[in-house]
Write a protein that holds these residues in place. Structure first.
Motif, PDB file in Angstrom:
ATOM      1  N   GLY A 155       0.815  -1.207   0.000  1.00 51.86           N
ATOM      2  CA  GLY A 155       0.000   0.000   0.000  1.00 51.86           C
ATOM      3  C   GLY A 155       0.849   1.258   0.000  1.00 51.86           C
ATOM      4  N   ILE A 156       1.922   1.262   0.783  1.00 52.42           N
ATOM      5  CA  ILE A 156       2.820   2.416   0.795  1.00 52.42           C
ATOM      6  C   ILE A 156       3.482   2.586  -0.569  1.00 52.42           C
ATOM      7  N   GLU A 157       3.871   1.479  -1.193  1.00 57.87           N
ATOM      8  CA  GLU A 157       4.490   1.567  -2.523  1.00 57.87           C
ATOM      9  C   GLU A 157       3.539   2.187  -3.537  1.00 57.87           C
ATOM     10  N   MET A 158       2.264   1.767  -3.518  1.00 57.77           N
ATOM     11  CA  MET A 158       1.305   2.309  -4.480  1.00 57.77           C
ATOM     12  C   MET A 158       1.033   3.787  -4.205  1.00 57.77           C
ATOM     13  N   ALA A 159       0.931   4.151  -2.925  1.00 62.39           N
ATOM     14  CA  ALA A 159       0.703   5.555  -2.585  1.00 62.39           C
ATOM     15  C   ALA A 159       1.899   6.408  -2.978  1.00 62.39           C
ATOM     16  N   LEU A 160       3.108   5.873  -2.806  1.00 62.57           N
ATOM     17  CA  LEU A 160       4.311   6.607  -3.192  1.00 62.57           C
ATOM     18  C   LEU A 160       4.344   6.829  -4.708  1.00 62.57           C
ATOM     19  N   SER A 161       3.948   5.812  -5.472  1.00 64.28           N
ATOM     20  CA  SER A 161       3.876   5.986  -6.924  1.00 64.28           C
ATOM     21  C   SER A 161       2.925   7.108  -7.297  1.00 64.28           C
ATOM     22  N   ALA A 162       1.797   7.187  -6.575  1.00 64.05           N
ATOM     23  CA  ALA A 162       0.828   8.250  -6.849  1.00 64.05           C
ATOM     24  C   ALA A 162       1.411   9.621  -6.530  1.00 64.05           C
ATOM     25  N   LEU A 163       2.173   9.713  -5.439  1.00 56.93           N
ATOM     26  CA  LEU A 163       2.811  10.989  -5.102  1.00 56.93           C
ATOM     27  C   LEU A 163       3.773  11.434  -6.198  1.00 56.93           C
ATOM     28  N   LEU A 164       4.502  10.493  -6.774  1.00 56.49           N
ATOM     29  CA  LEU A 164       5.554  10.824  -7.727  1.00 56.49           C
ATOM     30  C   LEU A 164       5.021  11.201  -9.110  1.00 56.49           C
ATOM     31  N   VAL A 165       3.735  11.010  -9.355  1.00 56.13           N
ATOM     32  CA  VAL A 165       3.155  11.476 -10.613  1.00 56.13           C
ATOM     33  C   VAL A 165       2.138  12.587 -10.375  1.00 56.13           C
ATOM     34  N   ASN A 166       2.028  13.024  -9.141  1.00 54.27           N
ATOM     35  CA  ASN A 166       1.125  14.130  -8.836  1.00 54.27           C
ATOM     36  C   ASN A 166       1.692  15.428  -9.404  1.00 54.27           C
ATOM     37  N   PRO A 167       0.857  16.270 -10.025  1.00 51.73           N
ATOM     38  CA  PRO A 167       1.369  17.551 -10.549  1.00 51.73           C
ATOM     39  C   PRO A 167       2.049  18.411  -9.489  1.00 51.73           C
ATOM     40  N   GLN A 168       1.640  18.268  -8.228  1.00 52.44           N
ATOM     41  CA  GLN A 168       2.270  19.045  -7.160  1.00 52.44           C
ATOM     42  C   GLN A 168       3.734  18.651  -6.978  1.00 52.44           C
ATOM     43  N   PHE A 169       4.072  17.422  -7.389  1.00 50.45           N
ATOM     44  CA  PHE A 169       5.462  16.980  -7.325  1.00 50.45           C
ATOM     45  C   PHE A 169       6.195  17.269  -8.634  1.00 50.45           C
ATOM     46  N   LEU A 170       5.572  16.942  -9.751  1.00 48.70           N
ATOM     47  CA  LEU A 170       6.238  17.058 -11.041  1.00 48.70           C
ATOM     48  C   LEU A 170       6.439  18.501 -11.469  1.00 48.70           C
ATOM     49  N   PHE A 171       5.628  19.407 -10.949  1.00 47.60           N
ATOM     50  CA  PHE A 171       5.709  20.807 -11.359  1.00 47.60           C
ATOM     51  C   PHE A 171       6.069  21.690 -10.172  1.00 47.60           C
ATOM     52  N   ARG A 172       6.903  22.685 -10.453  1.00 47.70           N
ATOM     53  CA  ARG A 172       7.109  23.779  -9.511  1.00 47.70           C
ATOM     54  C   ARG A 172       6.040  24.817  -9.821  1.00 47.70           C
ATOM     55  N   ILE A 173       5.206  25.094  -8.847  1.00 51.25           N
ATOM     56  CA  ILE A 173       4.041  25.944  -9.075  1.00 51.25           C
ATOM     57  C   ILE A 173       4.213  27.256  -8.324  1.00 51.25           C
ATOM     58  N   GLU A 174       4.108  28.364  -9.059  1.00 46.16           N
ATOM     59  CA  GLU A 174       4.129  29.700  -8.456  1.00 46.16           C
ATOM     60  C   GLU A 174       2.774  30.349  -8.743  1.00 46.16           C
ATOM     61  N   ARG A 175       1.962  30.429  -7.710  1.00 48.70           N
ATOM     62  CA  ARG A 175       0.585  30.894  -7.886  1.00 48.70           C
ATOM     63  C   ARG A 175       0.526  32.416  -8.019  1.00 48.70           C
ATOM     64  N   ASP A 176      -0.416  32.878  -8.843  1.00 45.54           N
ATOM     65  CA  ASP A 176      -0.609  34.309  -9.017  1.00 45.54           C
ATOM     66  C   ASP A 176      -1.254  34.912  -7.766  1.00 45.54           C
ATOM     67  N   SER A 177      -0.856  36.127  -7.455  1.00 42.73           N
ATOM     68  CA  SER A 177      -1.445  36.852  -6.328  1.00 42.73           C
ATOM     69  C   SER A 177      -2.875  37.257  -6.673  1.00 42.73           C
TER      70      SER A 177
END
Length: 798
Positions: free
Chosen positions: A429-451
């Motif tokens: 279960g931890i392995e599958m959840a970790l895989s999901a984290l590693l393809v999440n846009p929050q991980f794959l992208f550096r996000i700078e939100r507009d004010s």
């Protein structure tokens, strides 16, 4: 006419050259120019210098009349840049004195800097920026403790403005599939989950590697082979198989007598093979068919070595230095056998007979560094597995997303955990959840939100966690560590004393070596070395050993500037470099023995010291058969001066060597392009710079003649600046240090921001250079100036 032009500027500024020199230290201390007088001056004098060349450069000075400097900063920044590079007035016009140039530049910079201070324009970075593969590799290393080769998992990133971390806003479906595959493989490695079949990796050595000398990192008394850093996913038994180099006839190279081959794990020998030539008339196919070793290894990173025991030999006494190259069967055959590839298979479950029965099928009990990072909590029973998983995933998500996380962030990973637990237990279960984290846009992208509270196109300060990410990806090409992220979350990172302390801490950290391999590797074109293949008929002593020595010399040299916090001007001229025996022989420098690189003091007779005398730079700026003053001159103007000529017109043919007399020097051959009106303007800038480096051949060796003709190394940076040789070029650059420091600052800022430098960044760059001058242009002062600057700390609203 330009002399009258600058004289009027000096009168309007109300300052002498000496006063302007003092005023450069602080733009705020300069008096405002008289705009009416400036307009009158332009109408009366500057238009006389306005020709077709300035119009082609986008400097329509006549169109600027009637408008303030501040309202036309883009055009006037071009004027400043041309004046700074001494490209205005045109080369055909009389040249003013250096002091007059500086005074005129100072006047224009005053108005431009004041306007920038009143209305900051930090520029706009992309809202979404995907991790490029270097950043991805480093983040995985720091997040999970798993060393991966991102080049084997992901395609190369496109380069723009000289760096590959800029055009990374998009994620195509094909690339997403590669990220998904990478995430699955990495999560299995991190958790240590047994596979359905033994894993297998093969490491192949380039065919142009000479394997007759010691390889650094392997025990003394050995020669050739390879040292492989390898991450073993589990405790278990692994099979290592070695194949030897063969020639085009599929026959073993260099096997004329028995040789001993060692397999080592972390420098300890685990097996020794004796390799013997086959009996006369028999095939040698069986010689390396069974070079297999079974070794038991604990999970985690190890170093696997395969090398030959070095045989004793007498020193050859010859009138000429023998070639160091032995890899080409027909020209320079190997003196002994060489390793071709090494395969690692496992882990294996071995039966009583010692034969492989398949992979380990039991649950992993390995205690690898990655498992210690992942499993910060252990369930005591089925009842608390989900709460334990929540703590594990919250810790991973915070570092992966590079910000605080809440319950909403954990909802999706926990759902994947439940699904994996139902299929294979807690660790699955931890392995599958970790895989999901590693393809999440929050991980794959550096996000700078507009004010949401900033008016359109206004400047605003980025958040603390966004500043932490900018800082860490700039200095480490990786995610913020816990200390940096904690300071950002608390709001302390913006305090100047805290920010400076963090910058100095991060520069002292080993992870800052990414500035060497990633930033300098692209800025100095070191990544092009692998594609540099000099003609072996003309340069028979070139092999991959020398190629890698070139790279290591430049990387160690740049790293010494970083680690010792030296002046960046030492990059241009220094009294030391880093050499091993192979490179020292190539340079003709005596008393350096062995494969280990060490710091070597230099004197003037060595013709080395500084980037311009290093084989890496000289090789990547040459053709396979000869030097190229054009490429070398363009490299200097692009990478050191920061003002390269524009690309050549599409209809201009390349210089063909076979259309001119082969006895002519390169200088005479290039006269063809300089005689063409369409080419003359650019070649008059590039060629004189490249000619000054003609004492170095296409692989960086010093020479006094070419094809029997004496070398003419006369060159120059502008029409009024003539010198001879590399020492003259170095001196010309050091006489105007602001050119090089400005260029390096712009390159670092481009790399740190992930966007190209624009005209509105010029005031910030000038301020960074002025502040650094007070501290003799130390490397840390440039970095501190960049991270404290408006472009780095702020962002423009859409």
């Amino acid at each position: 006419m330009i002399h009258r032009c600058i004289a009027v500027l000096l009168v309007m500024a109300g300052a002498t050259c000496a006063a302007d020199e003092r005023a450069v230290n602080s733009s705020a201390a300069k008096p405002a120019p008289d705009r009416a007088a400036l307009k009158q001056f332009i109408e009366s004098h500057c238009l006389a210098c306005h020709d077709k060349a300035t119009q082609k450069a986008g400097l329509a000075l006549d169109e600027l009349l009637g408008a303030d400097i501040e309202r036309n900063s883009e055009a006037w920044e071009k004027v400043v840049r041309k004046l700074t590079a001494r490209q205005m007035p045109p080369r055909s016009k009389p040249r003013p004195a250096q002091g007059d140039y500086n005074a005129a530049i100072s006047l224009l910079e005053t108005a431009l800097d004041r306007a920038a201070a009143q209305t900051p324009n930090p520029g706009r970075t992309e809202t979404f920026r995907r991790l490029n593969r270097t950043e991805y590799q480093n983040v995985i290393r720091d997040l999970l403790g798993v060393p991966v080769d991102a080049a084997a998992l992901l395609p190369a990133d496109e380069s723009s403005h000289g760096f590959d971390n800029i055009t990374v806003a998009n994620l195509s479906p094909a690339l997403l599939n590669r990220y998904i595959s990478a995430a699955q493989k990495i999560s299995r490695m991190a958790v240590g989950t047994p596979g359905r079949a033994p894993g297998a990796d093969t490491f192949r050595i380039r065919p142009d590697v000479t394997q007759e000398s010691h390889v650094e990192g392997l025990p003394l008394g050995t020669r050739g082979g390879t040292l492989i850093p390898y991450y073993f996913p589990q405790d278990g038994e692994y099979e290592v198989q070695v194949h030897l180099m063969r020639d085009r006839n599929d026959e073993l190279e260099g096997l004329k007598e028995p040789h001993e081959l060692d397999v080592l794990l972390d420098r300890e020998r685990v097996e020794r093979f004796t390799i013997k030539p086959p009996p006369k008339g028999e095939s040698d196919q069986a010689v390396d068919a069974n070079l297999k070793s079974r070794i038991r290894v604990t999970a985690g990173p190890h170093k696997l070595g395969v090398t030959f025991v070095k045989k004793a030999s007498s020193l050859l006494e010859t009138a000429r230095q023998p070639l160091n190259v032995h890899y080409n069967y027909y020209r320079h055959p190997r003196l002994g056998p060489a390793v071709y590839e090494v395969s690692i298979v496992g882990p294996l479950d071995l039966g009583a007979t010692g034969e492989a029965k398949g992979p380990v099928v039991t649950k992993s009990t390995s205690d690898s560094p990655s498992r210690r990072r992942v499993f910060i909590s252990r369930p005591t029973g089925p009842g608390d597995e989900e709460e334990c998983a929540r703590r594990i995933l919250a810790n991973l998500a915070r570092r992966a997303y590079r910000r605080p996380v809440d319950d909403d962030d954990l909802e999706s990973p926990l759902e994947f955990f439940r699904q994996g637990r139902a299929e294979g237990g807690f660790e699955a279960g931890i392995e599958m959840a970790l895989s999901a984290l590693l393809v999440n846009p929050q991980f794959l992208f550096r996000i700078e939100r507009d004010s949401t509270s900033t008016p359109p196109e206004a400047a605003y300060r980025i958040s603390g966690v966004e500043l932490a990410s900018r800082l860490s990806f700039f200095l480490w090409s990786s995610a913020p560590d816990d200390e940096l992220l904690d300071l950002a979350i608390r709001g302390d990172l913006r305090r100047p004393e805290v920010l400076e302390a963090q910058v100095r801490r991060m520069l002292a950290d080993d992870r800052s070596r990414s500035l060497v391999s990633n930033f300098a590797g692209q800025w100095l074109y070191l990544r092009n070395l692998d594609a540099a293949i000099p003609d072996m008929r003309l340069f028979p002593d070139f092999d991959d050993n020398l190629r890698q020595s070139f790279r290591q010399e430049t990387e160690l040299f740049f790293e010494s500037i970083l680690r010792e916090d030296r002046s960046v001007l030492d990059l241009l001229k220094s009294d030391y470099t880093f050499l091993n025996e192979r490179l020292a022989r190539h340079y003709g420098i005596p008393h350096v023995s062995g494969s280990r690189f060490r710091r070597v003091a230099l004197d003037e007779t060595s013709h080395r010291g500084g980037l311009l005398g290093q084989g890496s730079i000289l090789t990547v700026t040459s053709y396979a058969t000869r030097t190229s003053p054009v490429i070398r001159g363009h490299w200097v103007l692009q990478s050191l001066v920061g003002d390269p000529p524009p690309p050549p017109p599409a209809d201009v043919p390349a210089l063909k060597d076979n259309t001119v007399n082969s006895l002519l020097s390169i200088r005479d051959r290039l006269q063809q392009h300089r005689a063409d009106a369409a080419c003359a303007g650019c070649h008059q800038q590039m060629d004189p710079v490249g000619f000054s480096l003609e004492n170095y051949d296409a692989v960086g060796r010093w020479r006094q003649a070419d094809a029997g003709q004496p070398i003419d190394a006369t060159g120059g940076l502008d029409a009024a600046d003539e010198f001879t040789g590399v020492s003259g070029l170095e001196q010309a650059l050091l006489q105007r240090p602001e050119l090089f420091v400005r260029t390096l600052t712009e390159k670092l800022l481009t790399f740190g921001l992930g966007r190209g430098i624009e005209y509105y960044d010029a005031p910030a760059v000038r301020q960074i250079v002025r502040d650094a001058r007070k501290d003799n242009y130390r490397f840390s002062r440039l970095i501190l100036g960049i991270v404290s600057s408006t472009p780095f700390q702020m962002r423009k609203a859409p």
